[in-house]
Design a protein around this motif. Structure first.
Motif, short mmCIF file in Angstrom:
data_model
loop_
_atom_site.label_atom_id
_atom_site.label_comp_id
_atom_site.label_asym_id
_atom_site.label_seq_id
_atom_site.Cartn_x
_atom_site.Cartn_y
_atom_site.Cartn_z
N ASP A 138 8.62 99.24 -1.49
CA ASP A 138 8.70 99.89 -0.22
C ASP A 138 9.12 101.51 -0.48
O ASP A 138 8.72 102.32 0.27
N TRP A 139 9.81 101.76 -1.60
CA TRP A 139 10.50 102.93 -1.84
C TRP A 139 9.29 104.05 -2.02
O TRP A 139 9.28 105.00 -1.57
N VAL A 140 8.34 103.35 -2.61
CA VAL A 140 7.03 104.24 -2.75
C VAL A 140 5.81 104.02 -2.04
O VAL A 140 4.79 104.62 -2.45
N ARG A 145 0.96 98.86 5.71
CA ARG A 145 1.65 98.95 7.00
C ARG A 145 0.77 97.86 7.97
O ARG A 145 -0.41 97.85 8.07
N TYR A 146 1.56 96.94 8.59
CA TYR A 146 0.84 95.84 9.30
C TYR A 146 0.24 94.88 8.65
O TYR A 146 -0.60 93.92 9.31
N GLY A 147 0.23 95.02 7.23
CA GLY A 147 -0.21 94.01 6.43
C GLY A 147 0.94 93.27 5.80
O GLY A 147 1.73 92.82 6.49
N ASP A 148 1.03 93.46 4.55
CA ASP A 148 2.27 92.75 3.92
C ASP A 148 3.66 93.27 4.33
O ASP A 148 4.59 92.67 3.91
N ALA A 149 3.48 94.66 4.77
CA ALA A 149 4.86 95.05 5.26
C ALA A 149 5.40 94.48 6.69
O ALA A 149 6.56 94.90 6.93
N LYS A 217 9.98 111.64 -11.91
CA LYS A 217 10.90 111.82 -10.99
C LYS A 217 10.18 112.49 -9.71
O LYS A 217 10.22 112.25 -8.56
N ALA A 218 9.53 113.70 -10.32
CA ALA A 218 8.58 114.33 -9.07
C ALA A 218 7.65 113.34 -8.36
O ALA A 218 7.37 113.43 -7.22
N VAL A 219 7.12 112.57 -9.19
CA VAL A 219 6.04 111.76 -8.61
C VAL A 219 6.61 110.52 -7.59
O VAL A 219 6.29 110.41 -6.62
N ILE A 220 7.73 110.27 -8.10
CA ILE A 220 8.41 109.17 -7.26
C ILE A 220 8.83 109.81 -6.03
O ILE A 220 8.74 109.23 -4.78
N ASP A 221 9.50 111.02 -6.03
CA ASP A 221 10.06 111.68 -4.86
C ASP A 221 8.85 111.99 -3.78
O ASP A 221 9.12 111.87 -2.51
N ARG A 222 7.77 112.42 -4.55
CA ARG A 222 6.74 112.81 -3.50
C ARG A 222 6.24 111.40 -2.92
O ARG A 222 6.15 111.66 -1.56
N MET A 223 6.13 110.43 -3.34
CA MET A 223 5.68 109.03 -2.84
C MET A 223 6.36 108.71 -1.88
O MET A 223 6.28 108.07 -0.89
N HIS A 224 7.89 108.70 -2.32
CA HIS A 224 8.93 108.27 -1.38
C HIS A 224 8.80 109.31 0.02
O HIS A 224 9.04 108.54 1.35
N LYS A 225 8.86 110.42 -0.22
CA LYS A 225 8.73 111.35 1.07
C LYS A 225 7.57 111.01 1.92
O LYS A 225 7.66 111.21 3.08
N LEU A 226 6.32 110.95 1.44
CA LEU A 226 5.14 110.77 1.90
C LEU A 226 5.24 109.21 2.82
O LEU A 226 4.57 109.11 3.77
N ASN A 227 5.77 108.22 2.38
CA ASN A 227 5.77 107.22 2.79
C ASN A 227 7.00 106.56 3.38
O ASN A 227 6.93 105.35 3.52
N PHE A 229 8.10 106.91 6.34
CA PHE A 229 8.09 106.53 7.72
C PHE A 229 7.53 105.00 7.90
O PHE A 229 7.79 104.30 8.50
N LYS A 230 6.79 104.51 6.63
CA LYS A 230 6.53 103.03 6.66
C LYS A 230 7.87 101.88 6.51
O LYS A 230 7.61 101.01 6.80
#
Length: 241
Positions: A138-140, A145-149, A217-227, A229-230
């Protein structure tokens, strides 16, 4: 130090309390993929409610190469289970769109059909649908959304992959299920191939804030920020504020 037994026991009590308040006498409906997450959630529900109140649903989309792992789990737990092949539903939907679906839309269609299937089982068997996501995925945003989440209750949403595995061992699940290499079940790649980093790296970062590679770290932070809302309820406009 993560105390797997303590967390397992607390989670079992939480599941019992959820059903007491939101579905006394109802069954837990769990989508069984054969991976660690659905295995641990199903086992937690069995310990909380008893095996007679847990129903497993296997949902291959055509051929599923590792469905034997799902079968191993339901046999190990001794729970009632169904197999519903969703391939015809997915292909039928694809053929009825008046435009070409994007690759991402095609990838996310099966998990959303699976969730529809789980709710059909739940409404036919006096059930509540278990969400089987974990904190790391979920973090990344590694969920649909509305599937396994989706789901009615989520026992492992605040446990990392590392912690879920430890709970699985505490529950006495077969090692082949707890340590099975996670695959997304959508495009045939492992989770870590898709993500580009290992879960132990992600889990350490989530729990301690420590990470060795600044690029990761930059990749994880970006993915977390983008997602991010989920991980939240969708915003609702309040005209009275």
């Amino acid at each position: 130090m993560f105390d797997a037994k303590k967390m397992k026991d607390k989670c079992v009590e939480w599941i019992r309390a959820f059903f007491e308040e939101n579905g006394r006498g109802c069954n837990a409906i769990v989508g069984i993929s054969g991976g660690k997450d659905s295995s641990v959630v199903a086992a937690l529900c069995v310990e909380a409610l008893g095996k007679d109140r847990v129903i497993g649903v296997m949902m291959p989309c055509g051929h599923q190469s590792d469905i034997d792992m799902a079968q191993l789990l339901v046999s190990h737990l001794g729970i009632k289970h169904y197999t519903v092949n969703i391939n015809n539903a997915v292909e039928g939907l694809k053929s009825n769109f008046p435009f070409e679906l994007t690759t991402q839309a095609k990838t996310n269609l099966p998990p959303r059909v699976r969730m529809t299937t789980l709710y059909a089982v739940a409404q036919s068997h006096n059930g509540r649908v278990a969400n089987t996501c974990n904190l790391s995925e979920d973090w990344v945003g590694y969920s649909t959304r509305y599937g396994d989440a989706a789901g009615d209750f989520s026992p492992c949403a605040n446990f990392t992959v590392t912690e879920v595995k430890q709970i699985g061992k505490e529950l006495g699940l077969p090692d082949v299920l707890v340590n099975k290499v996670p695959i997304d079940g959508l495009c045939g790649k492992t989770d870590e191939e898709n993500l580009g980093f290992a879960y132990d790296v992600l889990d350490r970062y989530i729990r301690t804030g420590e990470i060795d590679d600044p690029d990761t770290k930059a990749v994880i932070d970006r993915m977390h920020k983008l997602n991010e809302f989920k991980m939240k309820m969708y915003p609702m406009f309040n005209p009275y504020e």
